[in-house]
Scaffold this motif. Structure first.
Motif, short mmCIF file in Angstrom:
data_model
loop_
_atom_site.label_atom_id
_atom_site.label_comp_id
_atom_site.label_asym_id
_atom_site.label_seq_id
_atom_site.Cartn_x
_atom_site.Cartn_y
_atom_site.Cartn_z
N ASP A 1 28.21 30.65 49.60
CA ASP A 1 29.75 31.12 49.66
C ASP A 1 30.45 30.27 48.77
O ASP A 1 31.50 30.91 48.03
N GLU B 1 30.09 31.51 45.29
CA GLU B 1 30.91 32.76 44.74
C GLU B 1 32.40 32.24 44.55
O GLU B 1 32.79 33.01 43.45
N VAL B 2 32.81 31.71 45.44
CA VAL B 2 34.27 31.14 45.30
C VAL B 2 34.72 30.64 43.85
O VAL B 2 35.72 30.79 43.05
N THR C 1 32.79 30.74 41.09
CA THR C 1 32.10 31.47 39.70
C THR C 1 33.08 32.70 39.50
O THR C 1 33.19 33.25 38.49
N LYS C 2 33.82 33.27 40.63
CA LYS C 2 34.56 34.39 40.65
C LYS C 2 35.61 34.21 39.48
O LYS C 2 35.67 35.28 38.40
N PRO C 3 36.31 32.88 39.32
CA PRO C 3 37.42 33.06 38.33
C PRO C 3 37.00 33.02 36.87
O PRO C 3 37.77 33.25 36.04
N GLY D 1 34.11 34.70 35.84
CA GLY D 1 33.55 36.02 35.51
C GLY D 1 32.01 36.03 35.89
O GLY D 1 31.25 36.96 35.27
N THR E 1 28.81 35.54 38.85
CA THR E 1 28.64 35.54 40.33
C THR E 1 27.65 34.38 40.74
O THR E 1 26.88 33.69 39.71
N TRP F 1 24.36 34.95 39.15
CA TRP F 1 24.32 34.82 37.70
C TRP F 1 24.11 33.44 37.23
O TRP F 1 23.15 33.09 36.39
N TRP F 2 24.96 32.58 38.19
CA TRP F 2 24.92 31.12 37.81
C TRP F 2 23.61 30.49 38.01
O TRP F 2 22.85 29.62 37.36
#
Length: 144
Positions: free
Chosen positions: A26, A29-30, A32-34, A36, A38, A41-42
């Protein structure tokens, strides 16, 4: 087979690990979102930041199936965040490496991740974190 105290404690550790993994995902996700990305992906880009690796090598490194890593690697390539390279050791198992855009996304994530890690780690002693890491390393070796 009868229950043991150690077995019961390990079961509790497993259940807490599931909860912690969910909380880490969780948070990822917070974070990585800014930039681009996920969390997935990271997770796949992380092992190839220093050197290219095969999909099966990445899967072993992060504890996922080869098929799920392959799916994510293909998405990273489609998005221009990674590329496949020939593998001199195995003609069919190409190597994955980040593109300049992939490295740039990870660079943008770095400050966000450091701020998060510093904030969370301030609530636990460094000694406890080191002990946890050592214990987790032993458990990974025991179950793999």
């Amino acid at each position: 087979m009868s229950r043991t105290e150690a077995g019961d404690v390990l079961t509790d550790v497993v259940m807490r690990t599931f909860r912690l993994y969910g909380a880490f995902l969780d948070a990822a996700e917070v974070m990585t979102k800014p930039v681009g990305l996920t969390a997935a992906w990271w997770q796949v880009l992380g092992p190839v930041l220093r050197e290219p690796m095969s999909v099966s090598g990445i899967a072993r490194e992060i504890g996922l199936t080869r098929q799920s890593v392959q799916r994510i690697a293909d998405l990273l390539v489609d998005k221009g965040l990674a590329e496949y390279l020939p593998n001199p050791a195995h003609a069919r198992a190409k190597l994955l490496r980040p593109t300049p855009d992939g490295y740039a996304a990870i660079d943008r994530l770095r400050d966000i991740q450091h701020e998060w890690a510093n904030r969370v780690s301030a609530q636990v002693s460094v000694e406890d974190l080191r002990t946890t890491l050592e214990t987790m390393t032993k458990l990974v070796a025991a179950v793999t």
